[in-house]
Enzyme design. Structure first.
Site, PDB file in Angstrom:
ATOM      1  N   TRP A  47      24.332  23.585  22.222  1.00 40.32           N
ATOM      2  CA  TRP A  47      25.370  23.600  23.249  1.00 40.32           C
ATOM      3  C   TRP A  47      26.717  23.033  22.796  1.00 40.32           C
ATOM      4  CZ3 TRP A  47      26.013  26.278  27.498  1.00 40.32           C
ATOM      5  CH2 TRP A  47      27.080  25.940  28.319  1.00 40.32           C
ATOM      6  N   ASP A  82      19.813  25.955  24.314  1.00 38.90           N
ATOM      7  CA  ASP A  82      20.334  25.454  25.582  1.00 38.90           C
ATOM      8  C   ASP A  82      20.571  26.612  26.552  1.00 38.90           C
ATOM      9  OD1 ASP A  82      22.193  23.782  27.481  1.00 38.90           O
ATOM     10  OD2 ASP A  82      21.545  22.335  25.979  1.00 38.90           O
ATOM     11  N   ASP A  83      21.485  26.481  27.468  1.00 46.28           N
ATOM     12  CA  ASP A  83      21.744  27.429  28.553  1.00 46.28           C
ATOM     13  C   ASP A  83      22.116  28.819  28.025  1.00 46.28           C
ATOM     14  OD1 ASP A  83      22.075  28.324  31.159  1.00 46.28           O
ATOM     15  OD2 ASP A  83      23.523  26.769  31.702  1.00 46.28           O
ATOM     16  N   CYS A 132      23.469  25.441  34.821  1.00 48.27           N
ATOM     17  CA  CYS A 132      24.877  25.067  34.918  1.00 48.27           C
ATOM     18  C   CYS A 132      25.795  26.252  34.656  1.00 48.27           C
ATOM     19  CB  CYS A 132      25.188  23.930  33.950  1.00 48.27           C
ATOM     20  SG  CYS A 132      24.273  22.410  34.322  1.00 48.27           S
ATOM     21  N   LYS A 158      14.356  20.981  27.676  1.00 46.37           N
ATOM     22  CA  LYS A 158      15.480  20.223  28.215  1.00 46.37           C
ATOM     23  C   LYS A 158      15.694  20.721  29.633  1.00 46.37           C
ATOM     24  CE  LYS A 158      20.467  19.499  27.856  1.00 46.37           C
ATOM     25  NZ  LYS A 158      21.702  19.812  27.112  1.00 46.37           N
ATOM     26  N   ASP A 160      17.752  20.441  33.036  1.00 51.27           N
ATOM     27  CA  ASP A 160      19.052  20.015  33.543  1.00 51.27           C
ATOM     28  C   ASP A 160      19.006  19.749  35.051  1.00 51.27           C
ATOM     29  OD1 ASP A 160      21.807  19.437  33.318  1.00 51.27           O
ATOM     30  OD2 ASP A 160      22.113  21.106  31.931  1.00 51.27           O
ATOM     31  N   TRP A 195      21.686  13.307  34.197  1.00 50.63           N
ATOM     32  CA  TRP A 195      22.982  12.637  34.050  1.00 50.63           C
ATOM     33  C   TRP A 195      22.985  11.187  34.545  1.00 50.63           C
ATOM     34  CZ3 TRP A 195      24.784  16.894  37.813  1.00 50.63           C
ATOM     35  CH2 TRP A 195      24.450  18.158  37.297  1.00 50.63           C
ATOM     36  N   ARG A 212      18.414  11.367  30.343  1.00 49.14           N
ATOM     37  CA  ARG A 212      19.837  11.131  30.173  1.00 49.14           C
ATOM     38  C   ARG A 212      20.284   9.996  31.075  1.00 49.14           C
ATOM     39  NH1 ARG A 212      23.108  15.503  28.863  1.00 49.14           N
ATOM     40  NH2 ARG A 212      24.791  14.363  29.848  1.00 49.14           N
ATOM     41  N   ASP A 216      27.937  14.007  30.449  1.00 45.24           N
ATOM     42  CA  ASP A 216      27.997  14.622  29.125  1.00 45.24           C
ATOM     43  C   ASP A 216      28.916  13.884  28.163  1.00 45.24           C
ATOM     44  OD1 ASP A 216      26.344  16.557  30.063  1.00 45.24           O
ATOM     45  OD2 ASP A 216      27.772  18.198  29.953  1.00 45.24           O
TER      46      ASP A 216
END
Length: 541
Positions: A47, A82-83, A132, A158, A160, A195, A212, A216
């Site tokens: 990412w 990732d995404d 996201c 991962k 989110d 987050w 996390r 970010d």
């Protein structure tokens, strides 16, 4: 990932007053019992450098370079997507679909390729209705998606925090995926990415392998230091099986070389997951040397009972310490300012006992020094110095043993100590720990129970009667850590004694190895291609 979305989220959270509060929280939960992340996970994620521009070629090339660059040998294992990897909608059966334009061979074939390199493949989703970047996510589809990823051979998720949460708390949403992953029967490391919301560190240990702690990270030193500030007070909520995650590494992404080394030093001191975010295919020699500094990585992978903590703060000049399992202390002298300054601490401030002298190993210069008690360095702006400090009587990393015994064939039966030929030191469980995941190492032979190994008819090497010498996570790559774990009969707990003195890990067909021909107390053991070197030969005593 998703900083273009999360910056807005972070602002809303701050306005609402829901900032991170450390005081008054409950004790951490028991670690997630999936056998993974006994040390902080190491790998790479696309990412930070590529955003939505992910594809099969990038992942294959990255896996290739992770091996050829020495990153795999240094401990990096996971290649994480990732995404934006899927199509914009599920298929008629309700399954997620890998974008055929980006991944023409399919995810199963890609996983097979990565596994063929001795590495592991990670995937991404979100604990909401969309990711996201607006792709379909997994809220309400946990069991279906987990089963699909397991069928592809995925090793890491991962997860989110974007999309509509449908009124459910983070604990509910992340626990649902935890249970879905467990139900597949396939070990998949579970990385929570909420987050730092809902004081995740207070409940993350029982749900995921890492969580996390902040929003970010960005590729600038201000972002790095801001995230460092947010780690203060979280050290109690971390340990084998579950780790505070201050986000991915930005080494090689907009930081100077000195800034990158400071960033890497601090993440290692914090026992953080080390997930590179740069394009490793084109990284500079300086970036590669930072990411593969095995002495710094060893601090990250060592669990001395507590992650690193700040012990001194003089404006822009900070001192951080981390106790190591062998009794030494790792220290980072961090200069957040722009001008060179001298930063100092002392052996007593570091928690070391009184001694006539102390050895100081510079983990970036790879040099040794001695001191009567002061630890000091001139540190450039936006930089850090990192040392390993030991009191008198502890062996420095460069020390050599007083005697080097000759090799003799090791016996495949019996009980007792197993001695390394090159160092004359014994196969030892770090800190005399009886916990699953405790590291195997070499240490002065002392006859204690953590050095007494029994060979069984099942080809096990048992210690304490019920723990087995174990290749971490059934790994097969050079450099995979060797630990102890509850005996379970799997091939990664089977060992073959050879006539030349080597000991072969049956599952990986690689040898029990003291890395880099090291001889110091506390050197962690790994598996490596068998080469007959003295650092791979052992004797029974």
């Amino acid at each position: 990932m998703g900083r273009f979305v999360r910056w807005v989220v972070a602002v809303v959270v701050a306005v609402a007053g829901c900032v991170v509060v450390v005081g008054g929280v409950s004790a951490p939960a028991v670690a997630l019992d999936n056998g993974l992340a006994r040390t902080p996970q190491m790998g790479w994620n696309d990412w930070n450098s590529f955003f939505c521009n992910v594809n099969e070629s990038l992942i294959r090339q990255t896996a290739d370079v992770m091996v050829s660059s020495g990153m795999a040998a240094a401990g990096y294992r996971y290649v994480n997507i990732d995404d934006c990897w899927s199509t914009k909608s599920r298929n008629a059966a309700g399954d997620l679909v890998a974008d055929p334009a980006k991944f023409p061979s399919g995810m199963r074939a890609l996983a097979d390729y990565v596994h063929g390199k001795g590495l592991k493949l990670g995937i991404y989703s979100s604990a909401g209705t969309t990711t996201c970047a607006g792709y379909p996510a997994s809220l309400g589809y946990e069991a279906r998606d987990a089963a699909l990823w397991a069928s592809w051979g995925i090793d890491y998720l991962k997860y989110d925090n974007c999309g509509d949460h449908q009124g459910k708390s983070g604990v509910q949403r992340y626990t649902a995926m935890r249970d879905a992953l467990a139900a597949t029967g396939r070990p998949m490391l579970f990385s929570l990415c909420n987050w730092g919301q809902e004081s995740v560190w207070t409940w993350g240990m029982g749900v995921g392998n890492s969580w996390r702690t902040t929003g970010d990270i960005g590729g600038n030193f201000g972002s790095v230091t801001s995230i460092i500030d947010q780690q203060v007070g979280l050290d109690a909520y971390s340990g084998p099986g579950g780790w505070n995650d201050p986000d991915m590494l930005e080494v090689g992404n907009g930081l100077t070389g000195a800034e990158g080394r400071a960033h890497f030093s601090m993440w290692a001191l914090l026992n953080a997951p080390l997930i590179a975010g740069n394009d490793i295919r084109t990284m500079s020699a300086e970036t590669r040397e930072t990411l593969t500094n095995t002495e710094v990585i060893a601090v990250d992978q060592d669990w001395g009972g507590r992650q690193g903590t700040k012990i001194s703060d003089n404006g822009n000049l900070e001192v951080w310490r981390k106790p190591m399992s062998d009794g030494s202390v790792a220290v980072v002298l961090l200069n957040r300012g722009t001008s060179t300054a001298t930063i100092s601490t002392s052996a007593s401030a570091l928690g070391l006992g009184a001694a006539s002298s102390y050895s100081v190993r510079d983990l970036w210069a790879h040099t040794n020094a001695t001191t009567s008690g002061s630890v000091s360095a001139s540190v450039a702006g936006h930089a850090a110095a990192m040392f390993l400090v030991r009191g008198a009587g502890l062996v420095s990393p460069s020390a050599t043993p007083s005697a080097t015994p000759s090799a003799s064939p090791t016996g495949g039966s019996g009980s007792g100590a197993v001695k390394a030929v090159a160092s004359g030191r014994c196969l030892d469980v770090s800190g005399a720990s009886q916990s699953n995941g405790a590291q195997a190492q070499i240490w002065d032979c002392n006859g204690q129970s953590n050095q007494q190994w029994t060979s069984t008819s099942a080809s096990e090497l048992r210690v304490y009667g019920n723990k087995c010498l174990d290749v971490y996570n059934q790994g097969t790559a050079d450099g995979t850590n060797v630990i102890i774990w509850d005996c379970n009969g799997q091939n990664n707990q089977k060992w073959r004694f050879n006539s030349d003195g080597t000991i072969t890990a049956v599952g990986a067909n690689k040898c029990l190895d003291v890395p880099n021909n090291a001889t110091a107390n506390g050197t962690k053991l790994v598996i490596w291609d068998c080469n007959g070197g003295a650092n791979q030969r052992w004797t029974r005593t």
